[in-house]
Design a protein around this motif. Structure first.
Motif, PDB file in Angstrom:
ATOM      1  N   ASN A  52     -11.414  -4.598   9.037  1.00  0.00           N
ATOM      2  CA  ASN A  52     -12.182  -3.458   8.544  1.00  0.00           C
ATOM      3  C   ASN A  52     -11.483  -2.917   7.294  1.00  0.00           C
ATOM      4  OD1 ASN A  52      -9.972  -2.005   9.563  1.00  0.00           O
ATOM      5  ND2 ASN A  52     -11.025  -1.588  11.498  1.00  0.00           N
ATOM      6  N   SER A  53     -11.942  -1.786   6.800  1.00  0.00           N
ATOM      7  CA  SER A  53     -11.444  -1.256   5.533  1.00  0.00           C
ATOM      8  C   SER A  53     -10.288  -0.279   5.693  1.00  0.00           C
ATOM      9  CB  SER A  53     -12.585  -0.568   4.788  1.00  0.00           C
ATOM     10  OG  SER A  53     -13.578  -1.501   4.467  1.00  0.00           O
ATOM     11  N   SER A  54      -9.763  -0.124   6.884  1.00  0.00           N
ATOM     12  CA  SER A  54      -8.685   0.854   7.076  1.00  0.00           C
ATOM     13  C   SER A  54      -7.336   0.212   6.747  1.00  0.00           C
ATOM     14  CB  SER A  54      -8.699   1.380   8.509  1.00  0.00           C
ATOM     15  OG  SER A  54      -8.418   0.345   9.410  1.00  0.00           O
ATOM     16  N   ILE A  55      -6.584   0.894   5.873  1.00  0.00           N
ATOM     17  CA  ILE A  55      -5.242   0.462   5.515  1.00  0.00           C
ATOM     18  C   ILE A  55      -4.315   1.672   5.616  1.00  0.00           C
ATOM     19  CG2 ILE A  55      -5.917  -1.467   4.045  1.00  0.00           C
ATOM     20  CD1 ILE A  55      -5.547   0.365   1.629  1.00  0.00           C
ATOM     21  N   GLN A  56      -3.034   1.397   5.777  1.00  0.00           N
ATOM     22  CA  GLN A  56      -2.042   2.479   5.893  1.00  0.00           C
ATOM     23  C   GLN A  56      -0.910   2.208   4.913  1.00  0.00           C
ATOM     24  OE1 GLN A  56      -0.765   2.637   9.954  1.00  0.00           O
ATOM     25  NE2 GLN A  56      -2.776   3.252  10.729  1.00  0.00           N
ATOM     26  N   ALA A  57      -0.204   3.254   4.586  1.00  0.00           N
ATOM     27  CA  ALA A  57       0.941   3.118   3.691  1.00  0.00           C
ATOM     28  C   ALA A  57       1.935   2.144   4.294  1.00  0.00           C
ATOM     29  CB  ALA A  57       1.593   4.484   3.458  1.00  0.00           C
ATOM     30  N   GLY A  58       2.457   1.240   3.470  1.00  0.00           N
ATOM     31  CA  GLY A  58       3.406   0.246   3.926  1.00  0.00           C
ATOM     32  C   GLY A  58       2.768  -1.104   4.235  1.00  0.00           C
ATOM     33  N   ASP A  59       1.425  -1.148   4.367  1.00  0.00           N
ATOM     34  CA  ASP A  59       0.747  -2.429   4.596  1.00  0.00           C
ATOM     35  C   ASP A  59       0.898  -3.318   3.358  1.00  0.00           C
ATOM     36  OD1 ASP A  59      -0.084  -1.628   7.081  1.00  0.00           O
ATOM     37  OD2 ASP A  59      -2.161  -1.200   6.483  1.00  0.00           O
ATOM     38  N   VAL A  81       0.845  -1.188   0.000  1.00  0.00           N
ATOM     39  CA  VAL A  81       0.000   0.000   0.000  1.00  0.00           C
ATOM     40  C   VAL A  81       0.886   1.245   0.000  1.00  0.00           C
ATOM     41  CG1 VAL A  81      -1.781   1.276   1.253  1.00  0.00           C
ATOM     42  CG2 VAL A  81      -1.814  -1.220   1.238  1.00  0.00           C
ATOM     43  N   GLU A  82       0.609   2.147  -0.942  1.00  0.00           N
ATOM     44  CA  GLU A  82       1.347   3.405  -1.022  1.00  0.00           C
ATOM     45  C   GLU A  82       0.495   4.520  -0.430  1.00  0.00           C
ATOM     46  OE1 GLU A  82       2.404   3.988  -5.093  1.00  0.00           O
ATOM     47  OE2 GLU A  82       3.496   2.090  -5.206  1.00  0.00           O
ATOM     48  N   ARG A  83       1.126   5.667  -0.226  1.00  0.00           N
ATOM     49  CA  ARG A  83       0.417   6.801   0.355  1.00  0.00           C
ATOM     50  C   ARG A  83      -0.717   7.238  -0.577  1.00  0.00           C
ATOM     51  NH1 ARG A  83       2.954  12.481   2.453  1.00  0.00           N
ATOM     52  NH2 ARG A  83       0.982  13.269   3.233  1.00  0.00           N
ATOM     53  N   GLY A  84      -1.914   7.413  -0.023  1.00  0.00           N
ATOM     54  CA  GLY A  84      -3.082   7.836  -0.782  1.00  0.00           C
ATOM     55  C   GLY A  84      -3.907   6.687  -1.344  1.00  0.00           C
ATOM     56  N   ASP A  85      -3.427   5.448  -1.207  1.00  0.00           N
ATOM     57  CA  ASP A  85      -4.193   4.298  -1.697  1.00  0.00           C
ATOM     58  C   ASP A  85      -5.356   3.982  -0.768  1.00  0.00           C
ATOM     59  OD1 ASP A  85      -2.709   3.865  -3.960  1.00  0.00           O
ATOM     60  OD2 ASP A  85      -1.511   2.231  -3.111  1.00  0.00           O
ATOM     61  N   THR A  86      -6.449   3.529  -1.352  1.00  0.00           N
ATOM     62  CA  THR A  86      -7.591   3.026  -0.600  1.00  0.00           C
ATOM     63  C   THR A  86      -7.914   1.638  -1.135  1.00  0.00           C
ATOM     64  OG1 THR A  86      -9.190   3.964  -2.147  1.00  0.00           O
ATOM     65  CG2 THR A  86      -8.558   5.343  -0.258  1.00  0.00           C
ATOM     66  N   LEU A  87      -8.695   0.908  -0.394  1.00  0.00           N
ATOM     67  CA  LEU A  87      -9.103  -0.414  -0.897  1.00  0.00           C
ATOM     68  C   LEU A  87      -9.860  -0.280  -2.212  1.00  0.00           C
ATOM     69  CD1 LEU A  87     -10.201  -2.428   2.266  1.00  0.00           C
ATOM     70  CD2 LEU A  87      -8.235  -2.818   0.808  1.00  0.00           C
ATOM     71  N   TRP A  88     -10.644   0.783  -2.325  1.00  0.00           N
ATOM     72  CA  TRP A  88     -11.430   0.994  -3.541  1.00  0.00           C
ATOM     73  C   TRP A  88     -10.507   1.199  -4.746  1.00  0.00           C
ATOM     74  CZ3 TRP A  88     -16.587   0.426  -4.135  1.00  0.00           C
ATOM     75  CH2 TRP A  88     -17.142   0.850  -5.352  1.00  0.00           C
ATOM     76  N   SER A  89      -9.479   2.058  -4.580  1.00  0.00           N
ATOM     77  CA  SER A  89      -8.586   2.329  -5.711  1.00  0.00           C
ATOM     78  C   SER A  89      -7.760   1.098  -6.069  1.00  0.00           C
ATOM     79  CB  SER A  89      -7.681   3.520  -5.403  1.00  0.00           C
ATOM     80  OG  SER A  89      -6.810   3.220  -4.331  1.00  0.00           O
ATOM     81  N   ILE A  90      -7.330   0.347  -5.073  1.00  0.00           N
ATOM     82  CA  ILE A  90      -6.571  -0.880  -5.332  1.00  0.00           C
ATOM     83  C   ILE A  90      -7.456  -1.903  -6.038  1.00  0.00           C
ATOM     84  CG2 ILE A  90      -5.392  -2.827  -4.237  1.00  0.00           C
ATOM     85  CD1 ILE A  90      -4.456  -0.833  -2.087  1.00  0.00           C
ATOM     86  N   ALA A  91      -8.711  -2.008  -5.597  1.00  0.00           N
ATOM     87  CA  ALA A  91      -9.643  -2.950  -6.215  1.00  0.00           C
ATOM     88  C   ALA A  91      -9.924  -2.557  -7.656  1.00  0.00           C
ATOM     89  CB  ALA A  91     -10.935  -3.021  -5.406  1.00  0.00           C
ATOM     90  N   LEU A  92     -10.100  -1.281  -7.933  1.00  0.00           N
ATOM     91  CA  LEU A  92     -10.364  -0.833  -9.309  1.00  0.00           C
ATOM     92  C   LEU A  92      -9.215  -1.180 -10.246  1.00  0.00           C
ATOM     93  CD1 LEU A  92     -12.066   2.657  -8.867  1.00  0.00           C
ATOM     94  CD2 LEU A  92     -13.094   0.561  -9.748  1.00  0.00           C
ATOM     95  N   LYS A  93      -7.973  -1.098  -9.757  1.00  0.00           N
ATOM     96  CA  LYS A  93      -6.812  -1.397 -10.597  1.00  0.00           C
ATOM     97  C   LYS A  93      -6.645  -2.887 -10.866  1.00  0.00           C
ATOM     98  CE  LYS A  93      -4.130   2.458  -8.748  1.00  0.00           C
ATOM     99  NZ  LYS A  93      -2.998   2.794  -7.852  1.00  0.00           N
ATOM    100  N   ASN A  94      -7.055  -3.726  -9.922  1.00  0.00           N
ATOM    101  CA  ASN A  94      -6.701  -5.148  -9.993  1.00  0.00           C
ATOM    102  C   ASN A  94      -7.858  -6.108 -10.195  1.00  0.00           C
ATOM    103  OD1 ASN A  94      -3.730  -5.041  -9.310  1.00  0.00           O
ATOM    104  ND2 ASN A  94      -4.607  -3.876  -7.615  1.00  0.00           N
ATOM    105  N   LYS A  95      -9.083  -5.656 -10.114  1.00  0.00           N
ATOM    106  CA  LYS A  95     -10.224  -6.587 -10.200  1.00  0.00           C
ATOM    107  C   LYS A  95     -10.484  -6.982 -11.651  1.00  0.00           C
ATOM    108  CE  LYS A  95     -14.059  -3.356 -10.722  1.00  0.00           C
ATOM    109  NZ  LYS A  95     -14.667  -3.919 -11.900  1.00  0.00           N
TER     110      LYS A  95
END
Length: 130
Positions: free
Chosen positions: A116-123, A81-95
């Protein structure tokens, strides 16, 4: 008191039948139906066709419900996970293109062990490959 009478009831009298004898008479009637040549020759094909349709229907229904589970290849893609990423944006790129984003996010949460849906940079997230 009259010894003989000409009285006739206007109601139909139902003969009293012993329940055990009645049960055996219905079994005899059904068995005689199945033993006729007309049933064996003409209707046997119809019964077999109906039975075949029922079995194939259960097979199709079983495959439909099993296919959603069988699509998962148990492979995963690792994403940091990079800074500014959300699960939604990651899912849109990879689904996959035919999958809803919400469903893919639930897959990401399940594969990555997120509560839950909270992620942080570096995860590090594990993404399912469908």
């Amino acid at each position: 008191m009259l010894k003989y009478s000409t009285y006739r009831s206007i109601y139909k009298e139902t003969p009293r039948v012993d329940p055990i004898e009645n049960r055996f008479s219905s079994v005899r009637m059904i068995s005689s139906l199945f033993m006729t040549k007309a049933f064996r020759q003409a209707n046997l094909i119809k019964v077999l066709m109906i039975l075949m349709l029922v079995v194939s229907g259960f097979t199709v229904v079983g495959n439909v419900f099993a296919s959603s589970i069988a699509q998962v290849k148990h492979q995963e893609k690792i994403v940091v996970v990079e800074r500014g990423d959300t699960l939604w944006s990651i899912a849109l790129k990879n689904k996959p293109s035919d999958m809803r984003t919400v469903v893919y996010i639930e897959g990401i949460k399940q594969y990555s062990g997120l509560e839950n849906s909270s992620i942080q940079a570096g995860d590090i997230l594990s993404l399912p490959i469908y």
